[in-house]
Design a protein around this motif. Structure first.
Motif, PDB file in Angstrom:
ATOM      1  N   MET A   1     -17.496 -23.989  -8.656  1.00 29.00           N
ATOM      2  CA  MET A   1     -16.462 -23.107  -9.128  1.00 29.00           C
ATOM      3  C   MET A   1     -16.086 -22.140  -8.001  1.00 29.00           C
ATOM      4  N   GLY A   2     -14.794 -22.016  -7.707  1.00 27.04           N
ATOM      5  CA  GLY A   2     -14.332 -21.136  -6.643  1.00 27.04           C
ATOM      6  C   GLY A   2     -14.323 -19.685  -7.083  1.00 27.04           C
ATOM      7  N   SER A   3     -14.533 -18.824  -6.135  1.00 26.92           N
ATOM      8  CA  SER A   3     -14.489 -17.399  -6.462  1.00 26.92           C
ATOM      9  C   SER A   3     -13.139 -16.831  -6.046  1.00 26.92           C
ATOM     10  N   PHE A   4     -12.694 -15.874  -6.819  1.00 25.63           N
ATOM     11  CA  PHE A   4     -11.428 -15.212  -6.528  1.00 25.63           C
ATOM     12  C   PHE A   4     -11.676 -14.168  -5.452  1.00 25.63           C
ATOM     13  N   ARG A   5     -10.973 -14.306  -4.352  1.00 18.38           N
ATOM     14  CA  ARG A   5     -11.115 -13.345  -3.267  1.00 18.38           C
ATOM     15  C   ARG A   5      -9.814 -12.563  -3.141  1.00 18.38           C
ATOM     16  N   CYS A   6      -9.913 -11.281  -3.214  1.00 18.81           N
ATOM     17  CA  CYS A   6      -8.737 -10.412  -3.140  1.00 18.81           C
ATOM     18  C   CYS A   6      -8.389 -10.169  -1.674  1.00 18.81           C
ATOM     19  N   ASP A   7      -7.212 -10.600  -1.281  1.00 19.36           N
ATOM     20  CA  ASP A   7      -6.746 -10.390   0.085  1.00 19.36           C
ATOM     21  C   ASP A   7      -6.086  -9.017   0.157  1.00 19.36           C
ATOM     22  N   ARG A   8      -6.678  -8.127   0.911  1.00 21.12           N
ATOM     23  CA  ARG A   8      -6.200  -6.739   0.979  1.00 21.12           C
ATOM     24  C   ARG A   8      -4.757  -6.661   1.484  1.00 21.12           C
ATOM     25  N   GLY A   9      -4.413  -7.470   2.463  1.00 24.78           N
ATOM     26  CA  GLY A   9      -3.057  -7.466   2.999  1.00 24.78           C
ATOM     27  C   GLY A   9      -2.028  -7.865   1.958  1.00 24.78           C
ATOM     28  N   LEU A  10      -2.370  -8.859   1.148  1.00 19.96           N
ATOM     29  CA  LEU A  10      -1.464  -9.315   0.102  1.00 19.96           C
ATOM     30  C   LEU A  10      -1.272  -8.237  -0.965  1.00 19.96           C
ATOM     31  N   VAL A  11      -2.345  -7.570  -1.313  1.00 17.84           N
ATOM     32  CA  VAL A  11      -2.264  -6.498  -2.306  1.00 17.84           C
ATOM     33  C   VAL A  11      -1.409  -5.351  -1.776  1.00 17.84           C
ATOM     34  N   LEU A  12      -1.603  -4.990  -0.517  1.00 18.23           N
ATOM     35  CA  LEU A  12      -0.805  -3.914   0.074  1.00 18.23           C
ATOM     36  C   LEU A  12       0.671  -4.294   0.153  1.00 18.23           C
ATOM     37  N   ALA A  13       0.958  -5.537   0.487  1.00 21.16           N
ATOM     38  CA  ALA A  13       2.350  -5.996   0.542  1.00 21.16           C
ATOM     39  C   ALA A  13       2.984  -5.956  -0.842  1.00 21.16           C
ATOM     40  N   ALA A  14       2.257  -6.407  -1.856  1.00 20.53           N
ATOM     41  CA  ALA A  14       2.776  -6.386  -3.224  1.00 20.53           C
ATOM     42  C   ALA A  14       3.019  -4.951  -3.688  1.00 20.53           C
ATOM     43  N   LEU A  15       2.107  -4.049  -3.356  1.00 25.16           N
ATOM     44  CA  LEU A  15       2.285  -2.639  -3.717  1.00 25.16           C
ATOM     45  C   LEU A  15       3.485  -2.027  -2.999  1.00 25.16           C
ATOM     46  N   ALA A  16       3.701  -2.408  -1.751  1.00 22.95           N
ATOM     47  CA  ALA A  16       4.853  -1.895  -1.005  1.00 22.95           C
ATOM     48  C   ALA A  16       6.156  -2.356  -1.647  1.00 22.95           C
ATOM     49  N   VAL A  17       6.231  -3.622  -2.020  1.00 22.48           N
ATOM     50  CA  VAL A  17       7.443  -4.157  -2.649  1.00 22.48           C
ATOM     51  C   VAL A  17       7.678  -3.494  -4.004  1.00 22.48           C
ATOM     52  N   LEU A  18       6.644  -3.384  -4.814  1.00 21.54           N
ATOM     53  CA  LEU A  18       6.786  -2.756  -6.128  1.00 21.54           C
ATOM     54  C   LEU A  18       7.165  -1.280  -6.008  1.00 21.54           C
ATOM     55  N   SER A  19       6.590  -0.580  -5.048  1.00 15.01           N
ATOM     56  CA  SER A  19       6.928   0.830  -4.838  1.00 15.01           C
ATOM     57  C   SER A  19       8.381   0.980  -4.416  1.00 15.01           C
ATOM     58  N   TRP A  20       8.825   0.118  -3.519  1.00 17.50           N
ATOM     59  CA  TRP A  20      10.202   0.153  -3.042  1.00 17.50           C
ATOM     60  C   TRP A  20      11.188  -0.092  -4.188  1.00 17.50           C
ATOM     61  N   VAL A  21      10.929  -1.086  -5.017  1.00 13.65           N
ATOM     62  CA  VAL A  21      11.815  -1.382  -6.146  1.00 13.65           C
ATOM     63  C   VAL A  21      11.788  -0.240  -7.159  1.00 13.65           C
ATOM     64  N   PHE A  22      10.601   0.270  -7.467  1.00 10.78           N
ATOM     65  CA  PHE A  22      10.489   1.346  -8.451  1.00 10.78           C
ATOM     66  C   PHE A  22      11.160   2.623  -7.951  1.00 10.78           C
ATOM     67  N   PHE A  23      10.949   2.980  -6.681  1.00 12.43           N
ATOM     68  CA  PHE A  23      11.578   4.174  -6.125  1.00 12.43           C
ATOM     69  C   PHE A  23      13.098   4.044  -6.167  1.00 12.43           C
ATOM     70  N   GLY A  24      13.604   2.870  -5.825  1.00 14.20           N
ATOM     71  CA  GLY A  24      15.045   2.632  -5.897  1.00 14.20           C
ATOM     72  C   GLY A  24      15.567   2.791  -7.318  1.00 14.20           C
ATOM     73  N   ALA A  25      14.827   2.267  -8.274  1.00 14.04           N
ATOM     74  CA  ALA A  25      15.234   2.377  -9.677  1.00 14.04           C
ATOM     75  C   ALA A  25      15.285   3.839 -10.113  1.00 14.04           C
ATOM     76  N   VAL A  26      14.319   4.625  -9.685  1.00 12.78           N
ATOM     77  CA  VAL A  26      14.306   6.048 -10.041  1.00 12.78           C
ATOM     78  C   VAL A  26      15.522   6.751  -9.435  1.00 12.78           C
ATOM     79  N   VAL A  27      15.830   6.466  -8.179  1.00  9.94           N
ATOM     80  CA  VAL A  27      16.998   7.084  -7.539  1.00  9.94           C
ATOM     81  C   VAL A  27      18.276   6.697  -8.269  1.00  9.94           C
ATOM     82  N   TYR A  28      18.466   5.398  -8.529  1.00  9.83           N
ATOM     83  CA  TYR A  28      19.687   4.953  -9.208  1.00  9.83           C
ATOM     84  C   TYR A  28      19.781   5.535 -10.622  1.00  9.83           C
ATOM     85  N   TYR A  29      18.650   5.692 -11.280  1.00  8.57           N
ATOM     86  CA  TYR A  29      18.633   6.266 -12.624  1.00  8.57           C
ATOM     87  C   TYR A  29      19.030   7.749 -12.590  1.00  8.57           C
ATOM     88  N   LEU A  30      18.476   8.498 -11.647  1.00 12.31           N
ATOM     89  CA  LEU A  30      18.723   9.934 -11.580  1.00 12.31           C
ATOM     90  C   LEU A  30      20.127  10.279 -11.090  1.00 12.31           C
TER      91      LEU A  30
END
Length: 100
Positions: A1-30
């Motif tokens: 059985m394979g173990s799930f390994r969390c790739d830190r770079g991938l997590v940081l990239a996903a957080l950057a994309v989500l932050s960018w989209v969310f920040f944009g949404a807040v600006v457009y909303y306000l």
């Protein structure tokens, strides 16, 4: 059985994309953009509906559409501040997505 390994770079990239989209949404909303969209009535006829100001879901949708330069044109900006921010949002989005 394979173990799930969390790739830190991938997590940081996903957080950057989500932050960018969310920040944009807040600006457009306000900013308080308004749009007129076509909807179907109960009878099936097309009617024009004003959305003023945008709900957060509209702002989030626009943030993704604009930032990824998809541009379906369903919503359009009505505020100059929003148009200026879009320039930054598109350039930042290109950088964030290409860096991800």
């Amino acid at each position: 059985m394979g173990s799930f390994r969390c790739d830190r770079g991938l997590v940081l990239a996903a957080l950057a994309v989500l932050s960018w989209v969310f920040f944009g949404a807040v600006v457009y909303y306000l900013v308080g953009n308004c749009s007129t969209v076509t909807r179907l009535s109960e009878t099936g006829a097309e009617v024009q509906v004003d959305i003023c100001p945008w709900h957060f879901a509209h702002a989030f949708y626009y943030s993704v559409q604009t930032g990824l330069s998809i541009g379906f044109g369903v919503l359009s900006e009505t505020q100059k501040l929003s148009e200026l921010y879009s320039i930054f949002h598109i350039l930042a989005g290109s950088s964030v997505i290409s860096g991800a």
